[in-house]
Design a protein around this motif. Structure first.
Motif, PDB file in Angstrom:
ATOM      1  N   ALA A  19       0.855  -1.182   0.000  1.00 25.72           N
ATOM      2  CA  ALA A  19       0.000   0.000   0.000  1.00 25.72           C
ATOM      3  C   ALA A  19       0.888   1.228   0.000  1.00 25.72           C
ATOM      4  O   ALA A  19       1.915   1.259   0.679  1.00 25.72           O
ATOM      5  CB  ALA A  19      -0.904   0.007   1.232  1.00 25.72           C
ATOM      6  N   GLU A  20       0.495   2.234  -0.746  1.00 27.06           N
ATOM      7  CA  GLU A  20       1.295   3.439  -0.891  1.00 27.06           C
ATOM      8  C   GLU A  20       0.613   4.612  -0.194  1.00 27.06           C
ATOM      9  O   GLU A  20      -0.383   5.144  -0.685  1.00 27.06           O
ATOM     10  CB  GLU A  20       1.494   3.751  -2.370  1.00 27.06           C
ATOM     11  CG  GLU A  20       2.356   4.965  -2.646  1.00 27.06           C
ATOM     12  CD  GLU A  20       2.559   5.173  -4.134  1.00 27.06           C
ATOM     13  OE1 GLU A  20       2.729   6.333  -4.544  1.00 27.06           O
ATOM     14  OE2 GLU A  20       2.543   4.182  -4.886  1.00 27.06           O
ATOM     15  N   GLY A  21       1.138   4.984   0.977  1.00 32.16           N
ATOM     16  CA  GLY A  21       0.604   6.131   1.684  1.00 32.16           C
ATOM     17  C   GLY A  21       1.417   7.374   1.403  1.00 32.16           C
ATOM     18  O   GLY A  21       2.426   7.337   0.693  1.00 32.16           O
ATOM     19  N   PHE A  22       0.968   8.493   1.959  1.00 33.39           N
ATOM     20  CA  PHE A  22       1.683   9.748   1.779  1.00 33.39           C
ATOM     21  C   PHE A  22       1.598  10.566   3.062  1.00 33.39           C
ATOM     22  O   PHE A  22       0.728  10.351   3.898  1.00 33.39           O
ATOM     23  CB  PHE A  22       1.142  10.542   0.591  1.00 33.39           C
ATOM     24  CG  PHE A  22      -0.353  10.740   0.607  1.00 33.39           C
ATOM     25  CD1 PHE A  22      -0.917  11.908   1.092  1.00 33.39           C
ATOM     26  CD2 PHE A  22      -1.203   9.746   0.121  1.00 33.39           C
ATOM     27  CE1 PHE A  22      -2.289  12.096   1.103  1.00 33.39           C
ATOM     28  CE2 PHE A  22      -2.575   9.927   0.127  1.00 33.39           C
ATOM     29  CZ  PHE A  22      -3.123  11.104   0.623  1.00 33.39           C
ATOM     30  N   ARG A  23       2.509  11.494   3.238  1.00 32.44           N
ATOM     31  CA  ARG A  23       2.644  12.228   4.490  1.00 32.44           C
ATOM     32  C   ARG A  23       1.504  13.227   4.680  1.00 32.44           C
ATOM     33  O   ARG A  23       0.957  13.762   3.713  1.00 32.44           O
ATOM     34  CB  ARG A  23       3.980  12.947   4.538  1.00 32.44           C
ATOM     35  CG  ARG A  23       5.182  12.021   4.531  1.00 32.44           C
ATOM     36  CD  ARG A  23       6.461  12.813   4.400  1.00 32.44           C
ATOM     37  NE  ARG A  23       6.686  13.663   5.574  1.00 32.44           N
ATOM     38  CZ  ARG A  23       7.522  14.693   5.590  1.00 32.44           C
ATOM     39  NH1 ARG A  23       8.196  15.016   4.494  1.00 32.44           N
ATOM     40  NH2 ARG A  23       7.691  15.398   6.687  1.00 32.44           N
ATOM     41  N   GLY A 174      -3.012   4.676   3.799  1.00 31.76           N
ATOM     42  CA  GLY A 174      -2.839   3.234   3.921  1.00 31.76           C
ATOM     43  C   GLY A 174      -4.119   2.549   3.466  1.00 31.76           C
ATOM     44  O   GLY A 174      -5.220   3.062   3.693  1.00 31.76           O
ATOM     45  N   ASN A 175      -4.021   1.407   2.806  1.00 30.55           N
ATOM     46  CA  ASN A 175      -5.229   0.806   2.261  1.00 30.55           C
ATOM     47  C   ASN A 175      -5.110  -0.697   2.073  1.00 30.55           C
ATOM     48  O   ASN A 175      -4.007  -1.243   1.976  1.00 30.55           O
ATOM     49  CB  ASN A 175      -5.598   1.462   0.927  1.00 30.55           C
ATOM     50  CG  ASN A 175      -4.567   1.164  -0.158  1.00 30.55           C
ATOM     51  OD1 ASN A 175      -4.621   0.139  -0.832  1.00 30.55           O
ATOM     52  ND2 ASN A 175      -3.601   2.079  -0.319  1.00 30.55           N
ATOM     53  N   LEU A 176      -6.244  -1.345   2.045  1.00 29.19           N
ATOM     54  CA  LEU A 176      -6.364  -2.760   1.705  1.00 29.19           C
ATOM     55  C   LEU A 176      -7.581  -2.949   0.810  1.00 29.19           C
ATOM     56  O   LEU A 176      -8.593  -2.269   0.994  1.00 29.19           O
ATOM     57  CB  LEU A 176      -6.526  -3.618   2.968  1.00 29.19           C
ATOM     58  CG  LEU A 176      -5.302  -3.838   3.849  1.00 29.19           C
ATOM     59  CD1 LEU A 176      -5.707  -4.563   5.128  1.00 29.19           C
ATOM     60  CD2 LEU A 176      -4.231  -4.648   3.106  1.00 29.19           C
ATOM     61  N   TRP A 177      -7.480  -3.902  -0.124  1.00 30.11           N
ATOM     62  CA  TRP A 177      -8.598  -4.235  -0.996  1.00 30.11           C
ATOM     63  C   TRP A 177      -9.024  -5.674  -0.718  1.00 30.11           C
ATOM     64  O   TRP A 177      -8.173  -6.577  -0.595  1.00 30.11           O
ATOM     65  CB  TRP A 177      -8.192  -4.115  -2.463  1.00 30.11           C
ATOM     66  CG  TRP A 177      -7.897  -2.710  -2.897  1.00 30.11           C
ATOM     67  CD1 TRP A 177      -8.005  -1.575  -2.165  1.00 30.11           C
ATOM     68  CD2 TRP A 177      -7.440  -2.314  -4.194  1.00 30.11           C
ATOM     69  NE1 TRP A 177      -7.649  -0.488  -2.914  1.00 30.11           N
ATOM     70  CE2 TRP A 177      -7.301  -0.908  -4.158  1.00 30.11           C
ATOM     71  CE3 TRP A 177      -7.144  -3.000  -5.367  1.00 30.11           C
ATOM     72  CZ2 TRP A 177      -6.868  -0.174  -5.276  1.00 30.11           C
ATOM     73  CZ3 TRP A 177      -6.725  -2.272  -6.467  1.00 30.11           C
ATOM     74  CH2 TRP A 177      -6.591  -0.886  -6.428  1.00 30.11           C
ATOM     75  N   ARG A 286      -9.147 -12.719  -2.444  1.00 26.84           N
ATOM     76  CA  ARG A 286      -7.840 -12.080  -2.402  1.00 26.84           C
ATOM     77  C   ARG A 286      -7.882 -10.858  -1.493  1.00 26.84           C
ATOM     78  O   ARG A 286      -8.895 -10.177  -1.394  1.00 26.84           O
ATOM     79  CB  ARG A 286      -7.382 -11.657  -3.804  1.00 26.84           C
ATOM     80  CG  ARG A 286      -6.034 -10.934  -3.851  1.00 26.84           C
ATOM     81  CD  ARG A 286      -5.644 -10.512  -5.251  1.00 26.84           C
ATOM     82  NE  ARG A 286      -5.450 -11.658  -6.131  1.00 26.84           N
ATOM     83  CZ  ARG A 286      -5.179 -11.550  -7.430  1.00 26.84           C
ATOM     84  NH1 ARG A 286      -5.086 -10.344  -7.996  1.00 26.84           N
ATOM     85  NH2 ARG A 286      -5.006 -12.633  -8.158  1.00 26.84           N
ATOM     86  N   ILE A 287      -6.735 -10.592  -0.851  1.00 22.08           N
ATOM     87  CA  ILE A 287      -6.503  -9.324  -0.155  1.00 22.08           C
ATOM     88  C   ILE A 287      -5.330  -8.652  -0.855  1.00 22.08           C
ATOM     89  O   ILE A 287      -4.269  -9.259  -1.026  1.00 22.08           O
ATOM     90  CB  ILE A 287      -6.173  -9.525   1.333  1.00 22.08           C
ATOM     91  CG1 ILE A 287      -7.350 -10.184   2.063  1.00 22.08           C
ATOM     92  CG2 ILE A 287      -5.816  -8.193   1.989  1.00 22.08           C
ATOM     93  CD1 ILE A 287      -7.064 -10.510   3.526  1.00 22.08           C
ATOM     94  N   SER A 288      -5.526  -7.417  -1.281  1.00 19.18           N
ATOM     95  CA  SER A 288      -4.471  -6.693  -1.986  1.00 19.18           C
ATOM     96  C   SER A 288      -4.437  -5.253  -1.488  1.00 19.18           C
ATOM     97  O   SER A 288      -5.030  -4.922  -0.462  1.00 19.18           O
ATOM     98  CB  SER A 288      -4.714  -6.753  -3.504  1.00 19.18           C
ATOM     99  OG  SER A 288      -3.595  -6.228  -4.204  1.00 19.18           O
ATOM    100  N   ALA A 289      -3.734  -4.407  -2.209  1.00 15.29           N
ATOM    101  CA  ALA A 289      -3.629  -2.997  -1.829  1.00 15.29           C
ATOM    102  C   ALA A 289      -3.360  -2.168  -3.062  1.00 15.29           C
ATOM    103  O   ALA A 289      -2.901  -2.678  -4.091  1.00 15.29           O
ATOM    104  CB  ALA A 289      -2.515  -2.793  -0.795  1.00 15.29           C
ATOM    105  N   GLY A 290      -3.641  -0.875  -2.948  1.00 16.66           N
ATOM    106  CA  GLY A 290      -3.435   0.015  -4.079  1.00 16.66           C
ATOM    107  C   GLY A 290      -2.145   0.801  -3.957  1.00 16.66           C
ATOM    108  O   GLY A 290      -1.773   1.251  -2.876  1.00 16.66           O
TER     109      GLY A 290
END
Length: 308
Positions: A19-23, A174-177, A286-290
């Motif tokens: 997962a790609e977060g940002f500040r 932060g994320n999950l799919w 499935r569990i994934s993230a963006g």
């Protein structure tokens, strides 16, 4: 229950991605009230219309419910965070506007509520003084509950809030799919994930019930829109998009969990809890993230590092 519907092993169920977060820059307050009913009203109002900064002024949510034994005034409380993206050039000024509006219009107005600062920082907002102008020169400074603050006479009695409110660096996105064969499975997995991540102090979920049914990607074919539906992951577009579709066979519903928090480590713990809770749902595919290959932010949460 058939064998096929049993939960898959974690290393098979969870995609090896990140997962790609940002500040972010965020403020954190403690809201207290006479009882849970009025606390929930205050936090619901203060965090309203704050799911996504795509069109909301911030992203806000409840990080923790605090028992009366641990609050300054001995009443039940809730820790609330307000996040704005750090890439905004006016992030400091904007966060102050966000907190001023939400405290004055949604906490001050809530029966029995009080508002305390939770972040002591060198840089801070004098929000107590600004909110106190509502007192029309009848407001006054006073130390109560071992806190320096402002007291505003109101129809319900008096409203107390801290003098200064600090800010700190956090992380957003932060994320999950959760990929399900149907809506029921995908939603159950996302619900369990949201409930588990909400128990991690310092993490917040901002979407309805913590879940986004309309996961988005940055950019759009319309030049006036900064985000749009992630078409490649829309199950109903699988046939239309053909090879461009990234929806696995058998998947007919995808739900997304999005987390913000006080630090990257905090988001990792929230993500870990969410994965382990959702993985128990039978039938989940499935569990994934963006992520965007590092183009959006540099706060990476690698899913397979959280499987232990």
């Amino acid at each position: 229950m058939s064998v096929a519907s049993e939960p898959l092993p974690l290393n098979e169920l969870v995609e090896d991605t990140y997962a790609e977060g940002f500040r972010s820059l965020y403020g954190e307050v403690l809201i207290t009230a006479r009882d849970r009913k009025w606390l929930d009203h205050a936090t619901s109002a203060a965090t309203g219309h704050a799911s996504s900064t795509i069109l909301c002024d911030c992203e806000a949510g409840v990080a923790e419910i605090v028992s009366p034994e641990s609050t300054p005034d001995g009443r039940i409380g809730a820790v609330v965070q307000f996040h704005v993206p750090r890439f905004r050039k006016d992030r400091r000024e904007h966060l102050e506007k966000v907190m001023l509006a939400r405290i004055s219009q949604n906490v001050l107005t809530c029966p029995t509520a009080r508002c305390f600062n939770r972040i002591d920082s060198d840089d801070y907002f004098k929000l107590g003084r600004k909110v106190a102008f509502f007192g029309d020169r009848h407001q006054f400074r006073e130390e109560r509950y071992e806190q320096k603050g402002w007291v505003i006479p109101i129809l319900g009695g008096e409203f107390f809030l801290s003098r200064r409110f600090g800010m700190s660096d956090g992380v957003m996105g932060g994320n999950l799919w959760f990929f399900g064969p149907n809506e029921d499975v995908a939603i159950e997995a996302a619900e369990r994930a949201a409930e588990a991540s909400d128990l991690v102090p310092g993490c917040i979920t901002t979407f309805p019930g913590g879940i986004a049914a309309s996961g988005s990607k940055a950019g759009s074919s319309y030049d006036f829109t900064i985000a749009s539906t992630y078409a490649e992951f829309c199950p109903t577009l699988k046939d239309k998009l053909g090879q461009k579709s990234r929806v696995p066979d058998g998947v007919h519903c995808i739900m997304e969990l999005i987390l913000n928090g006080e630090s990257l480590d905090c988001l990792k713990e929230g993500t870990r809890a969410a994965i382990h809770a959702a993985a128990k749902v039978p039938g989940l595919i499935r569990i994934s993230a963006g992520n965007y290959g590092g183009r959006l932010g540099k706060s990476f949460i690698h899913l397979h590092e959280l499987l232990d």
